[in-house]
Scaffold this active site. Structure first.
Site, PDB file in Angstrom:
ATOM      1  N   THR A  64      -4.267  85.846  26.354  1.00 32.61           N
ATOM      2  CA  THR A  64      -4.246  84.427  26.004  1.00 32.61           C
ATOM      3  C   THR A  64      -4.606  83.597  27.231  1.00 32.61           C
ATOM      4  OG1 THR A  64      -2.983  82.728  24.854  1.00 32.61           O
ATOM      5  CG2 THR A  64      -1.708  84.199  26.261  1.00 32.61           C
ATOM      6  N   LYS A  68      -9.036  84.547  28.812  1.00 32.31           N
ATOM      7  CA  LYS A  68      -9.915  85.097  27.769  1.00 32.31           C
ATOM      8  C   LYS A  68     -11.363  85.317  28.222  1.00 32.31           C
ATOM      9  CE  LYS A  68      -7.450  83.659  23.602  1.00 32.31           C
ATOM     10  NZ  LYS A  68      -7.573  83.056  22.273  1.00 32.31           N
ATOM     11  N   ASP A 105     -10.012  86.888  17.104  1.00 30.13           N
ATOM     12  CA  ASP A 105      -9.794  85.512  16.646  1.00 30.13           C
ATOM     13  C   ASP A 105     -10.794  85.133  15.544  1.00 30.13           C
ATOM     14  OD1 ASP A 105      -7.600  84.742  18.155  1.00 30.13           O
ATOM     15  OD2 ASP A 105      -8.804  84.029  19.836  1.00 30.13           O
ATOM     16  N   ALA A 129     -14.677  72.061  20.233  1.00 28.25           N
ATOM     17  CA  ALA A 129     -15.772  72.788  20.889  1.00 28.25           C
ATOM     18  C   ALA A 129     -15.234  73.724  21.960  1.00 28.25           C
ATOM     19  CB  ALA A 129     -16.771  71.802  21.483  1.00 28.25           C
ATOM     20  N   ALA A 132     -11.232  78.074  20.345  1.00 23.90           N
ATOM     21  CA  ALA A 132     -10.898  78.253  18.930  1.00 23.90           C
ATOM     22  C   ALA A 132     -12.101  77.895  18.051  1.00 23.90           C
ATOM     23  CB  ALA A 132      -9.689  77.392  18.566  1.00 23.90           C
ATOM     24  N   GLY A 245      -1.998  77.288  10.611  1.00 24.77           N
ATOM     25  CA  GLY A 245      -2.334  78.053  11.810  1.00 24.77           C
ATOM     26  C   GLY A 245      -1.740  79.451  11.873  1.00 24.77           C
TER      27      GLY A 245
HETATM   28  P1  NDP Z   1      -9.573  74.443  24.335  1.00 22.84           P
HETATM   29  O1  NDP Z   1      -8.831  73.849  25.467  1.00 22.84           O
HETATM   30  O2  NDP Z   1     -10.603  75.479  24.585  1.00 22.84           O
HETATM   31  O3  NDP Z   1     -10.271  73.252  23.482  1.00 22.84           O
HETATM   32  C1  NDP Z   1      -9.543  72.084  23.166  1.00 22.84           C
HETATM   33  C2  NDP Z   1     -10.284  71.264  22.139  1.00 22.84           C
HETATM   34  O4  NDP Z   1      -9.426  70.151  21.744  1.00 22.84           O
HETATM   35  C3  NDP Z   1     -11.579  70.638  22.631  1.00 22.84           C
HETATM   36  O5  NDP Z   1     -12.496  70.532  21.570  1.00 22.84           O
HETATM   37  C4  NDP Z   1     -11.113  69.233  23.078  1.00 22.84           C
HETATM   38  O6  NDP Z   1     -12.125  68.260  23.056  1.00 22.84           O
HETATM   39  C5  NDP Z   1     -10.106  68.924  21.990  1.00 22.84           C
HETATM   40  N1  NDP Z   1      -9.143  67.900  22.390  1.00 22.84           N
HETATM   41  C6  NDP Z   1      -8.058  68.066  23.189  1.00 22.84           C
HETATM   42  N2  NDP Z   1      -7.393  66.878  23.334  1.00 22.84           N
HETATM   43  C7  NDP Z   1      -8.095  65.965  22.605  1.00 22.84           C
HETATM   44  C8  NDP Z   1      -7.919  64.589  22.351  1.00 22.84           C
HETATM   45  N3  NDP Z   1      -6.888  63.895  22.874  1.00 22.84           N
HETATM   46  N4  NDP Z   1      -8.812  63.955  21.555  1.00 22.84           N
HETATM   47  C9  NDP Z   1      -9.857  64.633  20.998  1.00 22.84           C
HETATM   48  N5  NDP Z   1     -10.083  65.954  21.212  1.00 22.84           N
HETATM   49  C10 NDP Z   1      -9.206  66.626  22.001  1.00 22.84           C
HETATM   50  O7  NDP Z   1      -8.429  74.984  23.336  1.00 22.84           O
HETATM   51  P2  NDP Z   1      -8.582  76.140  22.229  1.00 22.84           P
HETATM   52  O8  NDP Z   1      -9.887  75.984  21.558  1.00 22.84           O
HETATM   53  O9  NDP Z   1      -8.229  77.444  22.806  1.00 22.84           O
HETATM   54  O10 NDP Z   1      -7.375  75.760  21.230  1.00 22.84           O
HETATM   55  C11 NDP Z   1      -7.451  74.634  20.367  1.00 22.84           C
HETATM   56  C12 NDP Z   1      -6.284  74.674  19.374  1.00 22.84           C
HETATM   57  O11 NDP Z   1      -6.381  75.828  18.543  1.00 22.84           O
HETATM   58  C13 NDP Z   1      -4.906  74.764  20.059  1.00 22.84           C
HETATM   59  O12 NDP Z   1      -4.019  73.934  19.339  1.00 22.84           O
HETATM   60  C14 NDP Z   1      -4.498  76.202  19.868  1.00 22.84           C
HETATM   61  O13 NDP Z   1      -3.094  76.363  19.782  1.00 22.84           O
HETATM   62  C15 NDP Z   1      -5.133  76.511  18.521  1.00 22.84           C
HETATM   63  N6  NDP Z   1      -5.389  77.947  18.354  1.00 22.84           N
HETATM   64  C16 NDP Z   1      -4.789  78.569  17.305  1.00 22.84           C
HETATM   65  C17 NDP Z   1      -4.975  79.908  17.085  1.00 22.84           C
HETATM   66  C18 NDP Z   1      -4.288  80.562  15.924  1.00 22.84           C
HETATM   67  O14 NDP Z   1      -4.203  81.805  15.886  1.00 22.84           O
HETATM   68  N7  NDP Z   1      -3.815  79.802  14.965  1.00 22.84           N
HETATM   69  C19 NDP Z   1      -5.817  80.731  17.971  1.00 22.84           C
HETATM   70  C20 NDP Z   1      -6.442  79.969  19.046  1.00 22.84           C
HETATM   71  C21 NDP Z   1      -6.210  78.625  19.222  1.00 22.84           C
HETATM   72  P3  NDP Z   1     -13.082  68.012  24.362  1.00 22.84           P
HETATM   73  O15 NDP Z   1     -14.080  69.134  24.358  1.00 22.84           O
HETATM   74  O16 NDP Z   1     -13.673  66.689  24.093  1.00 22.84           O
HETATM   75  O17 NDP Z   1     -12.163  68.047  25.570  1.00 22.84           O
END
Ligand code: NDP
Length: 279
Positions: A64, A68, A105, A129, A132, A245
């Site tokens: 995690t 990754k 995933d 983006a 996930a 989720g």
């Molecule tokens: P990343 O840090 O790689 O990406 C975060 C994403 O959230 C980006 O697209 C970012 O946008 C966006 N974001 C964060 N804060 C804001 C905000 N205030 N306003 C708008 N956009 C925002 O995280 P992950 O992709 O790894 O994880 C994303 C979610 O998915 C988490 O909640 C995680 O817990 C969940 N997840 C769930 C899994 C499951 O098994 N259910 C597995 C993996 C993840 P920007 O690019 O503009 O910064």
């Protein structure tokens, strides 16, 4: 006889629910085996991998944040899915001792989705983006979907994801998150999936008004803390079908469980497992 064991690694790691999931399945099957957690800091990752290559009974680990991507060059080979997603969430020690990096995933995300109808021209709306979202794109392509509208706060990051290996099998239109909603005169999406951290405890909700979306929209939120996010609550209030989720969390774990222990996860107990994960 050595007991087979696996673990999840990350920094931090206390929050991981994987030990609960794997422990529950081992116990339900009455199988000997162990699944723990290890706090591995970025500067210790290479030493961790070197040590585990020799560890007796170690079958592999789930990976995690923040490892990754960083773990990929430390492994001997990668599956096609791991290459396509560009990240590894499961490392498996093969019979010959080599370490193979998988990504569960993408299939974990796709598991709860229906297969695409051959003639569908409705797009999936995906928000995010990051890692996930990357897995979700590969999951959508694996289910036969072709059209995606990708919304993200940082539009350049979404454009980059659309051009990556994960986006290569899809027809992706990138939009700013401020424009989230079905565009007038365009084909309505069949899916709205949140792959951002919006809606997590302490974060603002996904900025969406579902009133203009089609009644048959499927709403999928990858966030699992809380399990009932504002997005899912709004979708249920609209009578829409939802996926939470935990579906992805349990789905990806079942794939890893088979890889580590050679056992099929007893999914008939999902309801009990979900209760355990939410208490
Ligand atoms: P990343 O840090 O790689 O990406 C975060 C994403 O959230 C980006 O697209 C970012 O946008 C966006 N974001 C964060 N804060 C804001 C905000 N205030 N306003 C708008 N956009 C925002 O995280 P992950 O992709 O790894 O994880 C994303 C979610 O998915 C988490 O909640 C995680 O817990 C969940 N997840 C769930 C899994 C499951 O098994 N259910 C597995 C993996 C993840 P920007 O690019 O503009 O910064």
């Amino acid at each position: 006889m050595t007991i087979p064991w696996a673990e999840v690694i990350g920094d931090p790691i206390a929050q991981s629910k994987s030990p609960i999931v794997h422990g529950f399945w081992l116990e339900r099957l009455g199988q000997s085996g162990d699944y723990g957690r290890a706090h591995v800091r970025p500067e210790d990752l290479a030493d961790y991998i070197a040590a585990r290559r020799q560890a007796e009974g170690w079958r592999g680990c789930n990976v995690t944040l923040p490892h990754k991507i960083a773990i990929m060059p430390l492994l001997d080979d990668l599956t096609d899915a791991a290459r396509e997603v560009g990240a590894v969430n499961t490392v498996v020690r093969q019979a010959d001792g080599s370490l193979l990096g998988h990504n569960s995933d993408a299939p974990g995300f796709a598991e709860a989705l229906p297969m695409a109808h051959a003639d569908t021209d409705r797009p999936a709306a995906l928000i995010g983006a990051g890692g996930a979202a990357r897995a979700a794109l590969v999951g959508l392509a694996s289910r036969g979907y072709r059209k995606v509208i990708l919304y993200n706060r940082d539009e350049a990051r979404a454009q980059e994801l659309a051009r990556s290996a994960a986006g290569a099998r899809l027809d992706i239109a990138v939009r700013p998150i401020a424009e989230l909603g079905p565009a007038p005169g365009s084909v309505a999406p069949w899916l709205l999936a949140n792959a951002t951290s919006l809606g997590m405890t302490g974060q603002p909700p996904v900025p969406v008004d579902l009133s203009g979306w089609p009644d048959d929209l499927l709403v999928y939120d990858m966030v699992y803390a809380p399990l009932e996010t504002p997005l899912l609550a709004a979708a249920r209030a609209r009578g829409m079908e939802t996926i939470d989720g935990l579906s992805m969390l349990i789905g990806q774990a079942a794939i890893a469980f088979l890889l580590f222990f050679g056992l099929t996860a007893p999914r008939v107990h999902d309801r009990e497992l979900r209760a355990l994960l939410t208490t």
